[in-house]
Motif scaffolding. Structure first.
Motif, mmCIF file in Angstrom:
data_model
loop_
_atom_site.group_PDB
_atom_site.id
_atom_site.type_symbol
_atom_site.label_atom_id
_atom_site.label_comp_id
_atom_site.label_asym_id
_atom_site.label_seq_id
_atom_site.Cartn_x
_atom_site.Cartn_y
_atom_site.Cartn_z
ATOM 1 N N LYS B 97 0.238 -1.347 0.497
ATOM 2 C CA LYS B 97 0.156 -0.395 -0.203
ATOM 3 C C LYS B 97 0.871 1.322 -0.063
ATOM 4 N N GLY B 98 0.704 2.426 -1.204
ATOM 5 C CA GLY B 98 1.444 3.466 -0.204
ATOM 6 C C GLY B 98 0.530 4.185 -0.215
ATOM 7 N N LEU B 99 0.652 6.272 -0.557
ATOM 8 C CA LEU B 99 -0.259 7.033 -0.364
ATOM 9 C C LEU B 99 -2.061 6.638 -0.439
ATOM 10 N N VAL B 100 -2.889 5.273 0.437
ATOM 11 C CA VAL B 100 -3.803 5.298 -0.173
ATOM 12 C C VAL B 100 -4.714 5.050 1.132
ATOM 13 N N ASP B 101 -6.338 5.265 1.260
ATOM 14 C CA ASP B 101 -6.783 4.823 2.069
ATOM 15 C C ASP B 101 -6.720 3.191 2.696
ATOM 16 N N THR B 102 -6.413 2.529 3.540
ATOM 17 C CA THR B 102 -6.303 1.286 3.672
ATOM 18 C C THR B 102 -7.813 0.712 3.524
ATOM 19 N N SER B 103 -9.236 1.223 3.261
ATOM 20 C CA SER B 103 -10.292 0.807 3.572
ATOM 21 C C SER B 103 -10.457 0.735 1.046
ATOM 22 N N VAL B 104 -9.926 1.552 1.074
ATOM 23 C CA VAL B 104 -9.942 1.328 -0.030
ATOM 24 C C VAL B 104 -8.839 0.747 -0.965
ATOM 25 N N PHE B 105 -7.649 0.473 -0.340
ATOM 26 C CA PHE B 105 -6.383 -0.910 -0.705
ATOM 27 C C PHE B 105 -7.057 -2.100 -0.299
ATOM 28 N N LEU B 106 -7.798 -2.539 0.747
ATOM 29 C CA LEU B 106 -8.063 -3.320 0.992
ATOM 30 C C LEU B 106 -9.355 -3.993 -0.078
ATOM 31 N N ARG B 107 -10.247 -3.038 0.156
ATOM 32 C CA ARG B 107 -11.638 -3.229 -0.708
ATOM 33 C C ARG B 107 -10.787 -3.847 -2.470
ATOM 34 N N ALA B 108 -10.059 -3.501 -2.958
ATOM 35 C CA ALA B 108 -9.477 -3.723 -4.186
ATOM 36 C C ALA B 108 -8.847 -5.511 -4.146
ATOM 37 N N ILE B 109 -8.015 -5.734 -3.045
ATOM 38 C CA ILE B 109 -7.281 -6.936 -2.888
ATOM 39 C C ILE B 109 -8.898 -7.886 -2.526
ATOM 40 N N LEU B 110 -10.109 -7.926 -1.743
ATOM 41 C CA LEU B 110 -11.241 -8.542 -1.464
ATOM 42 C C LEU B 110 -12.263 -8.961 -3.094
ATOM 43 N N ASP B 111 -12.009 -7.470 -3.082
ATOM 44 C CA ASP B 111 -12.687 -7.961 -4.598
ATOM 45 C C ASP B 111 -13.199 -9.236 -4.871
ATOM 46 N N LYS B 112 -14.474 -9.389 -4.956
ATOM 47 C CA LYS B 112 -15.307 -10.311 -4.874
ATOM 48 C C LYS B 112 -14.757 -11.033 -6.262
ATOM 49 N N GLU B 113 -14.811 -10.684 -7.292
ATOM 50 C CA GLU B 113 -14.986 -10.767 -9.027
ATOM 51 C C GLU B 113 -12.719 -10.068 -9.242
ATOM 52 N N ASN B 114 -12.946 -9.031 -9.110
ATOM 53 C CA ASN B 114 -11.402 -9.102 -9.493
ATOM 54 C C ASN B 114 -9.844 -9.167 -8.437
#
Lengths: 305, 305
Positions: B97-114
């Motif tokens: 993770k760089g300079l981005v909200d943790t929640s936005v970052f985790l959402r990308a990781i946990l996204d069910k499709e992608n």
């Protein structure tokens, strides 16, 4: 302000030392600690317990009984009741648990008819001398109150403030320790912290100042709190760490005592007299520190009486 | 077995370093850490973020871009998705993770499709090098899972075991940290500890051994556990400390990092690749240690593939 156990012990020595009533005193660890405390002029002592057993242990271990008083009580429950009665009758100013189950001992203290209840709640306060700090750190509650609600937390704070005052802290700062610095509805400790700060701001909690929610680093280190952009001037300056639950309290206690190897003491507060409740596995240093802390509190209460 | 961060870093250097995909890399702290990790041959790196901003920062801070790849993604959410996609396409083996909200970052990781979900649960594992210990101590979860139930605790244990194995611990021992050593119906963590030990004994949890309930001292120090009369041969030998709740986890984390001043690292585990999630306030040492830990895990996974 007392900021080390050496200065606490120096300060707790007095011309007319308060008296320690020891419940179920027939235990060589306890007897050794008492002997030492009396020799240091920290306390006078009444040993409540089985007289023959106490005499036998003292002879076997070479512990002198000079200046110690024995009250014979062969039954342990009876010994607890008698030790508590000595406080009620003002013949002792501190109670100490000897070799008896904590539950039996506490029952005698909290007994509605013959006990010495006083504050709404009895709580455990631990004091730590941590390298690099200019003050003793008080931690509550790591031992007695498991999952306090916000009213119980207020009681814990008020009890801890009394210990801080006895140590000469004018206007102690208590930090409500949480995992984060922001109120999060999913984390009850942060809600409780906000409520306790509100109560303090509105004058419903006196004798101390309250800050939080704060994680431990921002409760204890001003530079870290500033670096994180926390503007509360009380952040980083905690004298008292209010722990959110017994697991967090116990983990911090054990981490400071066994990993940071910080000297420490513990006392129960909120009864008619400070209570020493060390365990057999405690270092002798911890036992003496704990007696000194309880005695210092008793002296403080005497000075206000 | 790796028992210090110096040996971890030595061990994580390889001929073909895994690649780090950095989401929203336009941050001078992050760029400096990446540069250092690449220079140390710990990792290759793809910087996903605003190309102009990255170039500007590197020029202003004198950070060379030699051997670093930039993937232009001006929008931070897009940058997170792109970094995750690089892992999915096996072009990167670690995400940071760089300079981005943790929640936005985790959402990308946990996204069910992608996203790159894998284990039933994503958890945070911190590693500490504590003076006097012959092993790194793993602590979970101090950051992500707030009040895990017993099934989630099992997931946390299994994730932590993977980190321990990557560090060369053959058959790691996990202690379920509580405030006491006995099961007490009023203390859920002690009930969970007993249940986790039962599941392990019945073979429902593999890859590690489980002990508990234990207070921290008896989880970490064999001599103290023996002195207390605890007969479990796993007591006092924990590689992994399973924390009962986020407050206890966070307090221990902060106590070790800021009071015991133990070197440390952190990683998220349970996704398709180890995830580095340091915060700006972390020491540079912690950032490098964390990258090394994630890289070591990636190398371990490569060796098993």
């Amino acid at each position: 302000m007392i900021n080390s156990f050496d200065s606490l012990i120096r300060d707790a020595v007095s011309q007319q030392p308060p008296t320690l009533a020891v419940a179920a005193a027939a235990d060589s660890y306890v007897l050794r600690a008492i002997r030492k405390a009396v020799d240091m002029r920290l306390a006078g002592a009444v040993l409540v317990g089985d007289r023959n057993e106490i005499l036998r242990l003292c002879e076997a271990e070479g512990i002198s009984l000079d200046g110690l008083w024995i009250e014979h009580a062969p039954d342990k429950e009876q010994a607890c009741k008698l030790a508590v009665a000595l406080v009620r009758e003002r013949r002792a100013q501190v109670v100490m648990k000897g070799l008896v189950d904590t539950s039996v001992f506490l029952r005698a203290i909290l007994d509605k008819e013959n006990g010495i209840r006083r504050a709404p709640l009895l709580s455990h306060v631990a004091a730590f001398e941590v390298a690099g700090f200019d003050r003793l750190l008080l931690l509550s509650d790591a031992a007695l109150n498991m999952y306090p609600n916000v009213d119980q937390k207020q009681g814990i704070l008020e009890n801890a403030a009394e210990v801080a005052k006895a140590l000469g802290v004018e206007n102690p700062i208590a930090a409500c320790v949480c995992a984060i610095e922001k109120v999060n509805e999913k984390m009850q400790p942060t809600l409780d912290a906000a409520e306790l700060v509100r109560r303090w701001r509105e004058g419903l909690i006196s004798n101390l100042r309250v800050t939080g929610p704060l994680a431990l680093d921002n409760a204890l280190f001003e530079a870290l709190a500033l670096h994180k952009g926390i503007t509360d001037p009380l952040a980083g300056r905690a004298d008292i760490l209010l722990m959110p639950n017994i697991e967090a309290g116990n983990v911090l206690y054990k981490s400071l005592a066994y990993i940071a190897k910080a000297r420490n003491a513990g006392v129960l507060i909120g009864a008619g007299a400070p209570v020493v409740l060390t365990s057999r596995s405690d270092h002798e240093d911890t036992k003496i520190n704990s007696i000194a802390l309880a005695i210092k509190i008793a002296l403080y209460e005497r000075s206000r009486a």
